[in-house]
Design a protein around this motif. Sequence first.
Motif, PDB file in Angstrom:
ATOM      1  N   GLY A   5      42.663  44.501  27.086  1.00 45.27           N
ATOM      2  CA  GLY A   5      42.712  43.349  27.971  1.00 45.27           C
ATOM      3  C   GLY A   5      41.583  42.379  27.651  1.00 45.27           C
ATOM      4  N   ILE A   6      41.587  41.258  28.323  1.00 45.54           N
ATOM      5  CA  ILE A   6      40.571  40.220  28.094  1.00 45.54           C
ATOM      6  C   ILE A   6      39.371  40.485  28.992  1.00 45.54           C
ATOM      7  N   LYS A   7      38.195  40.172  28.482  1.00 43.27           N
ATOM      8  CA  LYS A   7      36.964  40.347  29.244  1.00 43.27           C
ATOM      9  C   LYS A   7      37.057  39.662  30.606  1.00 43.27           C
ATOM     10  N   GLY A   8      36.731  40.423  31.641  1.00 47.88           N
ATOM     11  CA  GLY A   8      36.731  39.837  32.972  1.00 47.88           C
ATOM     12  C   GLY A   8      38.099  39.765  33.639  1.00 47.88           C
ATOM     13  N   PHE A   9      39.133  40.263  32.911  1.00 49.13           N
ATOM     14  CA  PHE A   9      40.487  40.308  33.480  1.00 49.13           C
ATOM     15  C   PHE A   9      40.841  41.780  33.645  1.00 49.13           C
ATOM     16  N   ASN A  10      41.007  42.228  34.862  1.00 52.53           N
ATOM     17  CA  ASN A  10      41.136  43.660  35.102  1.00 52.53           C
ATOM     18  C   ASN A  10      42.512  44.074  35.587  1.00 52.53           C
ATOM     19  N   ASP A  11      42.858  45.307  35.270  1.00 56.65           N
ATOM     20  CA  ASP A  11      44.072  45.921  35.811  1.00 56.65           C
ATOM     21  C   ASP A  11      43.709  46.598  37.122  1.00 56.65           C
ATOM     22  N   ILE A  12      44.615  46.563  38.056  1.00 52.84           N
ATOM     23  CA  ILE A  12      44.415  47.289  39.305  1.00 52.84           C
ATOM     24  C   ILE A  12      45.456  48.399  39.321  1.00 52.84           C
ATOM     25  N   LEU A  13      44.993  49.609  39.145  1.00 52.92           N
ATOM     26  CA  LEU A  13      45.904  50.726  38.920  1.00 52.92           C
ATOM     27  C   LEU A  13      46.274  51.416  40.228  1.00 52.92           C
ATOM     28  N   PRO A  14      47.384  52.182  40.203  1.00 55.63           N
ATOM     29  CA  PRO A  14      47.710  53.003  41.370  1.00 55.63           C
ATOM     30  C   PRO A  14      46.505  53.873  41.724  1.00 55.63           C
ATOM     31  N   GLY A  15      46.246  54.016  42.987  1.00 55.88           N
ATOM     32  CA  GLY A  15      45.052  54.718  43.430  1.00 55.88           C
ATOM     33  C   GLY A  15      44.065  53.699  43.972  1.00 55.88           C
ATOM     34  N   GLU A  16      43.999  52.551  43.291  1.00 56.29           N
ATOM     35  CA  GLU A  16      43.160  51.443  43.733  1.00 56.29           C
ATOM     36  C   GLU A  16      44.040  50.402  44.440  1.00 56.29           C
ATOM     37  N   VAL A  17      45.246  50.265  43.957  1.00 55.37           N
ATOM     38  CA  VAL A  17      46.102  49.188  44.453  1.00 55.37           C
ATOM     39  C   VAL A  17      46.473  49.395  45.925  1.00 55.37           C
ATOM     40  N   TYR A 105      47.384  30.176  55.291  1.00 55.40           N
ATOM     41  CA  TYR A 105      46.588  31.144  54.521  1.00 55.40           C
ATOM     42  C   TYR A 105      47.276  31.398  53.197  1.00 55.40           C
ATOM     43  N   TYR A 106      46.487  31.880  52.258  1.00 51.15           N
ATOM     44  CA  TYR A 106      47.013  32.139  50.914  1.00 51.15           C
ATOM     45  C   TYR A 106      46.272  33.319  50.333  1.00 51.15           C
ATOM     46  N   MET A 107      46.851  33.931  49.328  1.00 49.76           N
ATOM     47  CA  MET A 107      46.149  34.985  48.603  1.00 49.76           C
ATOM     48  C   MET A 107      46.612  34.975  47.165  1.00 49.76           C
ATOM     49  N   GLY A 108      45.706  35.284  46.273  1.00 44.95           N
ATOM     50  CA  GLY A 108      46.100  35.310  44.870  1.00 44.95           C
ATOM     51  C   GLY A 108      44.921  35.168  43.936  1.00 44.95           C
ATOM     52  N   PRO A 109      45.208  35.179  42.632  1.00 43.33           N
ATOM     53  CA  PRO A 109      44.152  35.141  41.633  1.00 43.33           C
ATOM     54  C   PRO A 109      43.537  33.755  41.458  1.00 43.33           C
ATOM     55  N   MET A 110      42.254  33.739  41.165  1.00 46.14           N
ATOM     56  CA  MET A 110      41.514  32.524  40.829  1.00 46.14           C
ATOM     57  C   MET A 110      40.818  32.803  39.494  1.00 46.14           C
ATOM     58  N   PHE A 111      40.411  31.761  38.818  1.00 51.30           N
ATOM     59  CA  PHE A 111      39.870  31.933  37.466  1.00 51.30           C
ATOM     60  C   PHE A 111      38.600  31.119  37.265  1.00 51.30           C
ATOM     61  N   ARG A 112      37.559  31.793  36.856  1.00 54.71           N
ATOM     62  CA  ARG A 112      36.328  31.082  36.504  1.00 54.71           C
ATOM     63  C   ARG A 112      35.734  31.738  35.278  1.00 54.71           C
ATOM     64  N   TYR A 113      35.351  30.926  34.317  1.00 48.29           N
ATOM     65  CA  TYR A 113      34.780  31.453  33.083  1.00 48.29           C
ATOM     66  C   TYR A 113      33.296  31.700  33.292  1.00 48.29           C
ATOM     67  N   GLU A 114      32.973  32.915  33.780  1.00 51.45           N
ATOM     68  CA  GLU A 114      31.586  33.292  34.018  1.00 51.45           C
ATOM     69  C   GLU A 114      31.352  34.628  33.351  1.00 51.45           C
ATOM     70  N   ARG A 115      30.094  35.021  33.222  1.00 48.80           N
ATOM     71  CA  ARG A 115      29.799  36.359  32.702  1.00 48.80           C
ATOM     72  C   ARG A 115      30.100  37.359  33.801  1.00 48.80           C
ATOM     73  N   PRO A 116      30.953  38.335  33.519  1.00 51.52           N
ATOM     74  CA  PRO A 116      31.301  39.307  34.569  1.00 51.52           C
ATOM     75  C   PRO A 116      30.110  40.177  34.961  1.00 51.52           C
ATOM     76  N   TYR A 121      34.320  38.595  38.502  1.00 51.57           N
ATOM     77  CA  TYR A 121      35.181  38.713  37.338  1.00 51.57           C
ATOM     78  C   TYR A 121      35.767  37.358  36.991  1.00 51.57           C
ATOM     79  N   ARG A 122      36.321  37.247  35.799  1.00 52.96           N
ATOM     80  CA  ARG A 122      36.862  35.945  35.378  1.00 52.96           C
ATOM     81  C   ARG A 122      38.196  35.673  36.068  1.00 52.96           C
TER      82      ARG A 122
END
Length: 427
Positions: A5-17, A105-116, A121-122
């Motif tokens: 995967g890409i740096k700062g882009f994470n998977d959320i796996l079963p158990g965490e999800v 209200y809203y929910m979802g991913p946002m993106f910022r190019y920063e050092r994780p 996270y990015r």
Amino acid sequence: MAITGIKGFNDILPGEVEKWQYIEATARRVFELYGLSEIRIPILEKTELFCRSIGDATDIVEKEMYSFVDKGENKVTMRPEGTASVMRAYVEHKMHAVDPVARLYYMGPMFRYERPQKGRYRQFHQIGAEITGVAAPSVDAQVLTMLTHFFNELGLTEPSLQINSLGCPCCRPLYRDALKKFLLDRIDSLCEDCKRRYESNPLRALDCKSAGCQEATKGAPSMLDYLCGECSAHFDQTRKYLELAGTPYAINKRMVRGLDYYTRTTFEMVTTLLGAQSAVAAGGRYDGLIAEIGGPQIPGIGFAMGVERVALLLAEKEFSRRPDLFIAAMGEDAHAEAFRLMSALQRGGAAVEIDYEGKSLKSQMRRADKFNSRFTLIIGGDELSRGTAPLKDMDGGTQSEVPLDAESIRAGMNGIYSVPSETIIIE
RNA sequence: GUGGAUAUGGUGAAGCGGUUAACACAAACGACUGUGACUCGUUCAUACGUGGGUUCGAUCCCCACUAUCCACCCCA
């Protein structure tokens, strides 16, 4: 080498999800109690929207945006936050014409190019809320109460609410000048960053972490002393309504916000448990934003919380699902019967598991235990000819004989358990 | 963009110049003669982030790269 995967882009796996689903479901439930509706906004917007709303000179716009030119030569950006998009949608669909008061209200991913780093996270996720069309301070208190309610509902008392007022375009410049005058005398003891920001953003020195700045700003004038009559009254009223709602808070005179659009009330839910990332949720009033992006002069207030950070606060809790029934079968005929029963029970709303590979009974029982199944039904040749099978309560260890049809099995399980299936267990 | 730390199996890790690369958990199978949790047994890294170098010999030393983590900046 496998593709990663890409740096700062994470998977959320079963158990965490499951934890994420719990956070999201709680937000929906609580926010809807306060009359909010969900709005779904795109991930990509014209770059200009964020330049105009967040502010050209902010770090987000200057160096953190995922921007590119698409095939139609349009400058586009993956949203770094949600408020700008929600307000764009509000104006674009002329929601104010039907009713200036929108509660969203809203929910979802946002993106910022920063050092994780920890809690940053990015691609990160926010749950946010916005209320437009009401300038009254009771709405400020309502939003803060809702946010506090949400955290309490999650069983978290740790993040605490801090509030401040940033004033408005008529009083903030006066304060800014006064602060600059104050800092000028001690400019040598400020850190390099704050010296550099002296002209562009002198307020930042107030919540700078360097010891020199902390010391230098000790007796600094407070924004709260410079608020104009209206802003001052607004702040006092907000406090009064917070007290009426029974919402605990603390005033943090040094709190500064990073986005340009904030006015008057600003706030953060802060924690000491997340290292450098102390803000779990933050927001404020933005009475000029809607006009800034081309809409009418309508006030607004809102916040966003970082889902990763909330999840980190929930780290101690275990979230898991358990099936209602595991059907252990021995032999091909029994396996076929197990499959038939499983299908019927699943259609009826029960979570059911079987073994697909003809493993030993021992192995299947272990699997039922591993799944933490509530019940296990055991079918072999004898049971098929008899037409009934033992149904074992895995928690208590007791067994009862039930006929091999979906209705009887369900009855056998309901006799002991009344908990609906598919519940998320919090331990 | 800057700084620091760390990189051994699915996980937690021991090993610190020559070992069959320990141990534990997880997982799979089996024993207790159709019933899980306890117990016991078997299996499970030609492999120590990648590429070079030093050496008779490197997981252990050196260099580079990459990745991850934490911190700065800034922020949810």
